[in-house]
Design an enzyme around this catalytic site. Structure first.
Site, mmCIF file in Angstrom:
data_model
loop_
_atom_site.group_PDB
_atom_site.id
_atom_site.type_symbol
_atom_site.label_atom_id
_atom_site.label_comp_id
_atom_site.label_asym_id
_atom_site.label_seq_id
_atom_site.Cartn_x
_atom_site.Cartn_y
_atom_site.Cartn_z
ATOM 1 N N GLY A 189 -0.730 -1.222 -5.748
ATOM 2 C CA GLY A 189 -1.118 -2.179 -6.211
ATOM 3 C C GLY A 189 -1.371 -3.382 -6.694
ATOM 4 O O GLY A 189 -1.784 -4.083 -7.014
ATOM 5 N N ASN A 219 1.458 -0.084 1.125
ATOM 6 C CA ASN A 219 2.239 0.263 2.183
ATOM 7 C C ASN A 219 1.795 1.427 1.679
ATOM 8 O O ASN A 219 3.298 2.701 1.940
ATOM 9 C CB ASN A 219 3.579 -0.465 1.241
ATOM 10 C CG ASN A 219 3.918 0.151 0.288
ATOM 11 O OD1 ASN A 219 2.666 -0.449 -0.344
ATOM 12 N ND2 ASN A 219 5.611 0.595 -0.236
ATOM 13 N N GLU A 220 1.139 2.221 1.358
ATOM 14 C CA GLU A 220 0.633 3.512 0.822
ATOM 15 C C GLU A 220 1.471 4.648 1.535
ATOM 16 O O GLU A 220 2.292 5.499 1.620
ATOM 17 C CB GLU A 220 -0.915 3.763 0.168
ATOM 18 C CG GLU A 220 -1.204 3.634 -1.103
ATOM 19 C CD GLU A 220 -1.015 1.954 -0.969
ATOM 20 O OE1 GLU A 220 -1.245 1.223 -0.096
ATOM 21 O OE2 GLU A 220 -1.524 1.655 -1.948
ATOM 22 N N LEU A 231 1.131 0.653 -8.329
ATOM 23 C CA LEU A 231 1.205 1.306 -9.606
ATOM 24 C C LEU A 231 2.501 2.194 -9.933
ATOM 25 O O LEU A 231 3.612 2.019 -9.258
ATOM 26 C CB LEU A 231 -0.131 2.826 -8.947
ATOM 27 C CG LEU A 231 -0.710 2.313 -8.558
ATOM 28 C CD1 LEU A 231 -1.814 3.790 -7.828
ATOM 29 C CD2 LEU A 231 -1.964 1.476 -9.566
HETATM 30 N N1 CO8 Z 1 6.689 2.209 -9.824
HETATM 31 C C1 CO8 Z 1 7.805 2.969 -11.366
HETATM 32 N N2 CO8 Z 1 8.959 2.837 -10.502
HETATM 33 C C2 CO8 Z 1 9.238 1.885 -9.767
HETATM 34 C C3 CO8 Z 1 8.163 1.257 -9.441
HETATM 35 C C4 CO8 Z 1 7.475 1.346 -9.207
HETATM 36 N N3 CO8 Z 1 6.302 1.091 -8.260
HETATM 37 N N4 CO8 Z 1 8.488 0.095 -8.298
HETATM 38 C C5 CO8 Z 1 10.391 0.451 -8.842
HETATM 39 N N5 CO8 Z 1 11.032 0.663 -9.457
HETATM 40 C C6 CO8 Z 1 11.776 1.072 -10.007
HETATM 41 C C7 CO8 Z 1 12.978 1.587 -9.275
HETATM 42 O O1 CO8 Z 1 12.994 2.915 -9.481
HETATM 43 C C8 CO8 Z 1 13.847 1.156 -10.939
HETATM 44 O O2 CO8 Z 1 14.174 2.147 -11.403
HETATM 45 P P1 CO8 Z 1 16.313 2.318 -12.084
HETATM 46 O O3 CO8 Z 1 16.490 0.550 -12.043
HETATM 47 O O4 CO8 Z 1 15.561 3.542 -12.545
HETATM 48 O O5 CO8 Z 1 16.249 2.983 -10.545
HETATM 49 C C9 CO8 Z 1 13.519 0.056 -11.258
HETATM 50 O O6 CO8 Z 1 11.832 0.087 -11.302
HETATM 51 C C10 CO8 Z 1 13.901 -1.522 -10.304
HETATM 52 O O7 CO8 Z 1 13.388 -1.704 -8.506
HETATM 53 P P2 CO8 Z 1 14.404 -2.126 -7.564
HETATM 54 O O8 CO8 Z 1 16.051 -1.863 -7.528
HETATM 55 O O9 CO8 Z 1 14.401 -1.344 -6.601
HETATM 56 O O10 CO8 Z 1 14.211 -3.471 -7.385
HETATM 57 P P3 CO8 Z 1 14.074 -4.463 -6.850
HETATM 58 O O11 CO8 Z 1 13.870 -5.854 -7.157
HETATM 59 O O12 CO8 Z 1 15.061 -4.179 -5.158
HETATM 60 O O13 CO8 Z 1 12.980 -4.153 -5.614
HETATM 61 C C11 CO8 Z 1 11.152 -3.867 -5.092
HETATM 62 C C12 CO8 Z 1 11.629 -4.625 -6.357
HETATM 63 C C13 CO8 Z 1 9.998 -5.054 -4.489
HETATM 64 C C14 CO8 Z 1 9.454 -4.210 -6.214
HETATM 65 C C15 CO8 Z 1 11.153 -2.148 -4.652
HETATM 66 O O14 CO8 Z 1 11.561 -1.834 -5.981
HETATM 67 C C16 CO8 Z 1 9.905 -1.386 -4.330
HETATM 68 O O15 CO8 Z 1 9.524 -1.810 -2.871
HETATM 69 N N6 CO8 Z 1 9.495 -0.780 -5.360
HETATM 70 C C17 CO8 Z 1 8.483 0.199 -4.816
HETATM 71 C C18 CO8 Z 1 7.007 0.204 -4.900
HETATM 72 C C19 CO8 Z 1 5.858 1.140 -4.382
HETATM 73 O O16 CO8 Z 1 6.119 0.831 -2.747
HETATM 74 N N7 CO8 Z 1 4.640 0.598 -4.870
HETATM 75 C C20 CO8 Z 1 3.534 1.559 -4.571
HETATM 76 C C21 CO8 Z 1 3.348 2.277 -5.403
HETATM 77 S S1 CO8 Z 1 1.940 3.082 -5.213
HETATM 78 C C22 CO8 Z 1 0.943 2.817 -5.420
HETATM 79 O O17 CO8 Z 1 0.759 1.385 -6.262
HETATM 80 C C23 CO8 Z 1 -0.655 3.118 -4.682
HETATM 81 C C24 CO8 Z 1 -0.863 4.101 -4.968
HETATM 82 C C25 CO8 Z 1 -2.403 4.941 -4.719
HETATM 83 C C26 CO8 Z 1 -2.580 6.040 -5.490
HETATM 84 C C27 CO8 Z 1 -3.379 7.095 -4.166
HETATM 85 C C28 CO8 Z 1 -2.909 8.762 -3.938
HETATM 86 C C29 CO8 Z 1 -4.712 9.370 -3.550
#
Ligand code: CO8
Length: 260
Positions: free
Chosen positions: A111, A135-136, A66
C-alpha cells in the site's frame, strides 16, 4: 485523533506538503486513511493550493502499506469499512486535480508503493536499503486489479507481470532501473528536488495539465468506480478465508521474529 499527517501549505508557491507521521511504520490504518482523505480534500478545495508533495516524517520508512491488523480477526462490517477507505484514498489521489509528487524517503511496500504509484511523479532517496514494490504475493494475498492497473500504467505490462507474481520489493537503484520511480537523489536533497520538480510541473497551465491527466487515467478510475461494491465484496470474502487469515498471522509473526 487528527495527528497522523502533518500538512504544511506554502501559500506563495501554491504547494502543500503532507508528511506521514504515524510511528512506528506509517501503516495505513482506518484512522490514517480517513485523515488522509480529509487532508487531501481540504487541499483540493483550497484555491491557494495547486500541488502536493507526499513524504514521511518517520525515519527510513515511507509507509509499510495497509495496516495488517485491520485485516486480521475483524468483523465483516469492519473489513467493508476498511476497504472502502482504501478505495477512497486511491480514487481521490489518482483523480486529484493537483500535481502530486511522492518524495519516497524510506521503504515503501504494498500500500505504501500504491500511494507512490498513484502520484504524478516519484523521487526516491538513493539508499539501496530502501525498497519499494507490490509484495502482496509474498503475504499469500493478491494485489487488487486497480493496484495492478496503477502499476501497469507506470512500469508497463511485462515488468508488472513478473514483479507482481514474485511479490518483488525492489531496492531503490533497481526501482529506478525498471521505471517504478522516476529519479533517485541523495536523501538530503530529496526535499529540494521535489520542490524543483513541482515548480516545473506547475509552470504549465492547470487546465491543460488536468485534462491530460484525466485522459490518461480515466479508464482505470472508471473501472473501480463501476465495480466498487463488487470489489468490497471480493475483499471481504477473500480476507475472511481461514487460509488467508492464517497466512496473514504467520506473516505478522515473521515480522516480529525477524526483530529478535
Ligand atoms: N501493518 C501492521 N503492522 C505492521 C506493518 C503493517 N503493514 N508493518 C510493520 N508492522 C509492525 C511490526 O509488526 C512491528 O510491530 P511490533 O513492534 O509490535 O513487533 C512494528 O510495526 C515495526 O516493524 P518492524 O520491526 O518490521 O520495522 P522495520 O523498521 O524493521 O521494518 C518494514 C519496516 C520494512 C516496513 C517492515 O515492517 C515490513 O516489511 N512490514 C510489512 C510490510 C508489508 O508487507 N505490508 C503489506 C501490507 S498488505 C497491503 O498493503 C496491500 C494489501 C492488499 C489487500 C489484498 C487482499 C485482497
Amino acid at each position: 485523533s487528527n495527528n497522523k499527517i502533518l500538512v504544511e501549505l506554502d501559500e506563495s508557491a501554491g504547494v502543500a506538503t503532507m508528511k506521514f507521521k504515524s510511528p512506528p511504520v506509517n501503516s495505513l490504518s482506518l484512522d490514517f486513511l480517513t485523515e488522509f482523505c480529509i487532508s487531501l480534500e481540504k487541499l483540493e478545495n483550497d484555491r491557494a493550493c495547486r500541488g502536493v508533495i507526499l513524504t514521511s516524517a518517520v525515519p527510513k520508512i515511507f509507509s509499510s502499506g495497509l495496516d495488517i491488523t485491520e485485516m486480521c480477526g475483524k468483523s465483516t462490517e469492519h473489513y467493508a469499512e476498511f476497504w472502502r477507505a482504501v478505495q477512497e484514498m486511491w480514487l481521490r489521489l489518482y483523480s486529484s486535480n493537483m500535481v502530486t509528487v511522492a518524495a519516497v524517503n524510506g521503504s515503501s511496500p504494498a500500500g505504501g508503493c500504491l500511494i507512490a504509484l498513484t502520484c504524478d511523479y516519484r523521487i526516491m532517496a538513493e539508499n539501496p536499503k530502501f525498497s519499494i514494490g507490490l509484495n502482496e504475493a509474498q503475504l499469500g494475498i493478491v494485489a487488487p486489479f486497480w493496484f495492478k492497473d496503477t502499476f501497469v500504467n507506470v512500469v508497463g505490462h511485462r515488468v508488472a507481470e513478473s514483479s507482481l507474481q514474485l511479490g518483488s520489493l525492489h531496492p531503490a537503484p533497481e526501482a529506478h532501473r525498471i521505471g517504478l520511480v522516476d529519479e533517485l537523489v541523495p536523501e538530503e536533497k530529496l526535499k529540494d528536488r521535489a520542490t524543483a520538480v513541482m515548480q516545473q510541473w506547475l509552470a504549465l497551465p492547470d487546465h491543460a495539465r488536468q485534462l491530460t491527466k484525466t485522459m490518461m487515467r480515466k479508464a482505470v478510475l472508471d473501472r473501480l468506480v463501476a465495480h466498487r461494491e463488487e470489489d468490497v465484496q471480493n475483499f471481504i470474502s477473500f480476507i475472511s478465508k481461514e487460509s488467508i487469515q492464517k497466512s496473514l498471522r504467520m506473516y505478522m509473526e515473521m515480522l516480529k521474529k525477524k526483530k529478535g
